[in-house]
Every structure is written in C-alpha cells, then in structure tokens.
Design an enzyme around this catalytic site. Structure first.
Site, PDB file in Angstrom:
ATOM      1  N   HIS A 262      58.555  15.413 -41.386  1.00  0.00           N
ATOM      2  CA  HIS A 262      57.589  15.364 -42.499  1.00  0.00           C
ATOM      3  C   HIS A 262      56.291  14.665 -42.095  1.00  0.00           C
ATOM      4  O   HIS A 262      55.691  13.935 -42.883  1.00  0.00           O
ATOM      5  CB  HIS A 262      58.210  14.646 -43.706  1.00  0.00           C
ATOM      6  CG  HIS A 262      59.339  15.406 -44.337  1.00  0.00           C
ATOM      7  ND1 HIS A 262      59.140  16.428 -45.245  1.00  0.00           N
ATOM      8  CD2 HIS A 262      60.686  15.306 -44.168  1.00  0.00           C
ATOM      9  CE1 HIS A 262      60.315  16.920 -45.623  1.00  0.00           C
ATOM     10  NE2 HIS A 262      61.280  16.258 -44.975  1.00  0.00           N
ATOM     11  N   ASP A 322      64.773  11.853 -43.178  1.00  0.00           N
ATOM     12  CA  ASP A 322      65.498  13.049 -43.607  1.00  0.00           C
ATOM     13  C   ASP A 322      64.935  14.321 -42.976  1.00  0.00           C
ATOM     14  O   ASP A 322      63.807  14.351 -42.485  1.00  0.00           O
ATOM     15  CB  ASP A 322      65.431  13.180 -45.133  1.00  0.00           C
ATOM     16  CG  ASP A 322      64.007  13.398 -45.624  1.00  0.00           C
ATOM     17  OD1 ASP A 322      63.111  12.694 -45.128  1.00  0.00           O
ATOM     18  OD2 ASP A 322      63.789  14.266 -46.489  1.00  0.00           O
ATOM     19  N   GLU A 323      65.729  15.354 -43.014  1.00  0.00           N
ATOM     20  CA  GLU A 323      65.337  16.731 -42.692  1.00  0.00           C
ATOM     21  C   GLU A 323      64.560  16.851 -41.372  1.00  0.00           C
ATOM     22  O   GLU A 323      63.472  17.431 -41.328  1.00  0.00           O
ATOM     23  CB  GLU A 323      64.499  17.321 -43.828  1.00  0.00           C
ATOM     24  CG  GLU A 323      65.253  17.472 -45.130  1.00  0.00           C
ATOM     25  CD  GLU A 323      64.433  18.143 -46.195  1.00  0.00           C
ATOM     26  OE1 GLU A 323      64.952  19.070 -46.856  1.00  0.00           O
ATOM     27  OE2 GLU A 323      63.267  17.746 -46.400  1.00  0.00           O
ATOM     28  N   VAL A 324      65.105  16.314 -40.297  1.00  0.00           N
ATOM     29  CA  VAL A 324      64.452  16.432 -38.995  1.00  0.00           C
ATOM     30  C   VAL A 324      64.884  17.746 -38.344  1.00  0.00           C
ATOM     31  O   VAL A 324      66.064  17.949 -38.057  1.00  0.00           O
ATOM     32  CB  VAL A 324      64.796  15.233 -38.089  1.00  0.00           C
ATOM     33  CG1 VAL A 324      64.080  15.371 -36.752  1.00  0.00           C
ATOM     34  CG2 VAL A 324      64.401  13.922 -38.772  1.00  0.00           C
ATOM     35  N   GLU A 375      70.656  10.970 -44.332  1.00  0.00           N
ATOM     36  CA  GLU A 375      70.874  11.472 -42.979  1.00  0.00           C
ATOM     37  C   GLU A 375      70.972  10.347 -41.960  1.00  0.00           C
ATOM     38  O   GLU A 375      71.653  10.484 -40.934  1.00  0.00           O
ATOM     39  CB  GLU A 375      69.742  12.422 -42.561  1.00  0.00           C
ATOM     40  CG  GLU A 375      69.783  13.780 -43.229  1.00  0.00           C
ATOM     41  CD  GLU A 375      68.921  13.846 -44.462  1.00  0.00           C
ATOM     42  OE1 GLU A 375      68.313  14.886 -44.693  1.00  0.00           O
ATOM     43  OE2 GLU A 375      68.849  12.841 -45.211  1.00  0.00           O
TER      44      GLU A 375
END
Length: 527
Positions: A262, A322-324, A375
């Site tokens: 992000h 998060d969300e890597v 995460e």
C-alpha cells in the site's frame, strides 16, 4: 388557560414516551420515572462542583459546556412554558459536574476511565466522573435525556444512570488516501463520533492512491505523492487541529502509515524506496512494495517514523502490514539474491517478516506501541507481547472468530473490524447485521476474552468522499458504537431500531445528514 393546562400532561407523556426510547448507546444501568422538571434555557448553567479536581479553566470541560449548551437549546428564542405553581418551584437551572482527577491538559489513552454517574432528582442534577473523559460521556447522555414538548419547552425526567463502556477501544477508521477528505469532513466526523461515544479515530492517512500527509522531513512525499500538493494535503497545522479537536472530545488519534504494501504513492517522492518489478529479466517500469533488501529503506523509515512519533502524541501507531503482494519481489533478481543470503529460500513471508520486524524495532526504540493488521500475526512475525492485532478478514485464512481465538491464545490483545466494514453497502437495513455481532463469541477462556479490547468500524474510501461520507456513516456506525459500549445482553433488535431511529432524528436536529433506517419521518427533518 384551563385548556392548555388540561392537555399539557398528555403532551408531556407523549414526549416522555419518545425520550424513553431515545438513548444511544444504551447505558449500563438506568432508572427513570415520569416525574419531570423544566429547564430554562435562559437560566440553565453548567457548574463545577466545589470539590471537583477540575475547575473553571479546564479546557476540556469549559469547551464541552459551550458545545452542549448549543446542542441542548440551540440559539433561541425560547417560549415560556405554561407551568403550574408546583412545577415552577422545581425548575432545574444547573448541572453540577464533579471529577476525581483533572487531567485537563492530558490526552486520552487506552487506559483512560470513562465511567460516570448522572443523578437527576428533586434536589439537583449531578454528574460525577473519575476523569474529564467520563464527564464528556455523561454530558452526551444528559443531552439525550433532555426532551422538548410540542410547545417548545425543555424538560428532563427524574433519572439515575450509572454508566461505563464495555470495551476501552471503540474506533472508527477513515481512509483519506483513496479519496481526500477535507479537514471539515474529519472534524464533523469527530463531533458525531463523540455523540456515539466512540473514542478512537483511526486515521488511515496514506495509501497507494495518494500521500496527503505533509512531512516536514520529506516534503517531496506530498509534493509528488498527493493528488494536489496545494489543495489535497494535511498540513502540520491541519494535523494539530485534528488532534486537539479530537482530544477535546475524548477521542484518541491512531494514525496509520501502512507498509511495506500500500505504498505506491511513496515512490515518486523517495526514489529507490519501492521494489522495481521485472518482466523477462528486465525492469518492467512498474514498482511493488517497499524494497526490504536495502539499508537505505530502513534509514528512511527510521527518520520518517521519528517525525511521526513526535507529531502524533498517542502511545500507539498503526503500522499496517496487510495485503503484501509478493509478485514483484519474486520477479526481482536483487531480492532473490538477498533472500538467498538470508537463508529465506523461496519463502517470501520470511522476507516480509524480516522487514516488519525491523520496522517494529525502529518504532519501539522511539517509545511507541503499535497496532498491526492480522497478517503480521498470521505470518509469525516476532512481535512484542504488548502488540495489538486488528482482525479484518472475515473468512480467510480462517473465520474471524477463530482468528480472535488464535490471537488471544497466543497472549496478544485484539481488535475486531472484520464484520464492521461500513463501506460495504446492501439494500435494506444492514445496520442490523453490524448490531448482531458479539465480539466475544469464540471458544476462548475468560482470560482470552479479556484480551479483546474492542473494535473498529471501518469506512474505506474507494467509493466514498465528502459528498456521501456522512449519510453512509450515520447512523449505521451507531450499531457498532452500542455493541462496543453497552452490555452484551443488549441484543433486542426491535428495541435498538426504536432508539436508533430516534437518535437518527436527533442527529438531524444537530445538523448531521444521517440517512433513514426505514420508512418514516422526523418532525425536525426539514427545519
């Protein structure tokens, strides 16, 4: 005169019936009666108790008195009610506030006490609280128990309320990167958060889309990463204003700078920070997450988070995690060589963990605590025992209740957000789904459940800006506020609907364009 006096009690009875279902969120304990007292807006005052630790000059309460006088009575003019001699003798013209500890210049913390007792009887109206933060919550409750008759007179019933929050962290997330939210939108949101007894503003301030935070240390981040480096940024003064505005309402500002993913908006301002992606052994011209293989990356993060730690006074920072997406890392030969050197093999979760662990050590050195998305825990990053983990995924990798069980079994504190994503909208009364969530509905021990310190409603900004933020937030977010404040036994959806509908009308009266819950109307809707 006989006619009005004959009908007056009936009118008041109808008004009281409305008030009796108007409190939001519902207090822990309430006892009330049909005995009522008139309030004179011309004479009514807020006063400090002579033995209160806080006295005139306490900014938190002085300013709250001014706000709530306006909330209660507006700007006038006010009619004179047609009262009997007996009623004239028991007018109430002051609310006395007593707090045990002043803390008038402090910032609220996770440990701040918000308990209060509100007593309204023949002798007095008295608000007693341990701290100014509890007094603020009591003032909001008092503003809701005051009601107005059809002829415009103000009344309050004989009432005893003993109240405190079920959870200490009751948050609302706003995303100011996908769509920039002007300063007034944030400040207005803080006002309504206080009406709902939320106490944490989770400011997801930057993301892939834009970098509106104006860094004094790295001004190029905003100049090259904001949508518009003049109009769509939060200056140092803007940030200070948000923090102080929130403080005066008993709200913490938990800022989030999410990395290593992000972060696309960070790249233009800091060349070399992001990982170059490769295609067929050549750079593709695109970039991925922060490059975890370079010493320069950690030097930059150390300097940036030193600034952030000094600007935002709350003990906690939200560090994301998060969300890597590993695709770009996987394509980059320098990253592959770094992983081989570190002995990570082909496990990119180990690479992510290495980056996050280093960042957490940097932030810890500045005396800050941190909150991370789930995460970080799921990927087995070594984190401090006092880390707070926020659960946002509903079903993957496991159901969010199972995730709470795993996190608390490992001894970490947890926040729940997964079922409270307000940006997801459906046709109909979706607030009921938010309301029915029980944060402790997992098979943990009492010790585990004590580690769930609250939760947050989240308003992500892909399809939300200042044009639709308010009606999409309110009163839907109120369902979350009551779930986090009131007893776990408050599960009657019909009773909740009655009260939230009235509260929505009260929000309209206060100038908040809250959307309707169902068919119906508010008397003051078009005033």
């Amino acid at each position: 005169m006989a006619g009005p006096r004959l009908w007056f009690p009936l009118l008041l009875a109808a008004a009281f019936a409305t008030w009796a279902t108007a409190l939001w969120p519902w207090p822990q304990y309430i006892q009330t009666s049909h005995r009522y007292y008139n309030l004179s807006p011309y004479k009514f005052q807020f006063r400090y108790h002579s033995r209160s630790a806080a006295q005139p000059g306490c900014s938190v309460l002085d300013e709250a008195f001014l706000r709530y006088r306006k909330v209660l009575f507006g700007s006038g003019p006010w009619p004179s009610p047609n009262l009997s001699e007996k009623q004239e003798k028991i007018k109430k013209n002051k609310l006395v506030v007593s707090v045990s500890t002043a803390g008038c210049t402090d910032f609220p913390t996770l440990e701040s006490l918000e308990n209060y007792t509100l007593t309204i009887n023949d002798k007095r109206i008295l608000l007693v609280a341990h701290s100014v933060w509890g007094a603020l919550r009591g003032l909001e409750t008092f503003s809701q128990v005051v009601w107005r008759s059809s002829d415009g007179a103000f009344f309050v019933n004989k009432t005893k309320i003993e109240d405190f929050p079920r959870f200490p962290h009751r948050g609302l997330l706003l995303d100011t990167s996908r769509h920039y939210l002007p300063l007034f939108s944030i400040l207005d949101t803080l006002d309504v958060m206080a009406y709902n007894k939320f106490n944490v503003f989770h400011w997801h301030i930057v993301d892939d889309s834009s970098f509106p935070y104006e860094s004094t240390t790295f001004p190029e981040l905003t100049r090259k990463g904001a949508y518009n480096p003049v109009t769509h940024i939060y200056t140092t003064q803007d940030v200070k204003e948000v923090i102080e505005y929130a403080r005066l309402r008993g709200i913490r500002v938990l800022v989030e700078f999410d990395t290593p993913g992000h972060t696309l908006s960070w790249g233009p301002g800091i060349p070399g920070l992001l990982t170059p992606c490769y295609s067929e052994s050549r750079p593709s011209g695109t970039f991925g997450p922060v490059n975890p293989s370079l010493n320069n990356t950690y030097e930059f993060m150390s300097t940036l988070f030193l600034e952030i730690s000094s600007v935002f006074p709350d003990f906690y920072l939200h560090l994301g995690g998060d969300e890597v997406d590993f695709t770009c890392w996987r394509s980059n030969p320098d990253i592959q060589a770094f992983m081989k050197k570190k002995g990570f093999g082909d496990d990119f979760k180990q690479l992510e963990s290495f980056y996050i662990q280093t960042l957490l050590d940097i932030v810890s050195a500045y005396g800050k605590g941190y909150v991370v998305w789930q995460e970080v825990f799921d990927n087995k990053v070594k984190i401090r025992p006092d880390t707070i983990i926020q659960v946002w995924q509903e079903e993957l990798p496991v159901n969010y209740m199972k995730e709470l069980d795993l996190i608390t079994k490992a001894g970490f504190r947890a926040l729940l957000s997964a079922p409270w994503y307000l940006n997801r909208i459906t046709y109909g009364p979706d607030w009921k789904d938010f309301y029915k969530v029980e944060p402790l509905d997992f098979k943990g021990t009492p010790e585990q459940k004590a580690l769930v310190i609250g939760g947050e409603a989240c308003m992500w900004g892909e399809y939300v800006d200042s044009t639709n933020l308010v009606p999409r937030l309110w009163p839907r977010a109120g369902a979350v506020s009551e779930r986090l404040w009131s007893k776990s036994s408050m599960t009657d959806v019909k009773f909740a609907f009655q009260r939230l509908s009235h509260f929505r009308c009260e929000l309209l009266r206060r100038g908040v364009q809250a959307q309707p819950l169902n068919i119906g109307y508010c008397e003051q809707e078009f005033e």
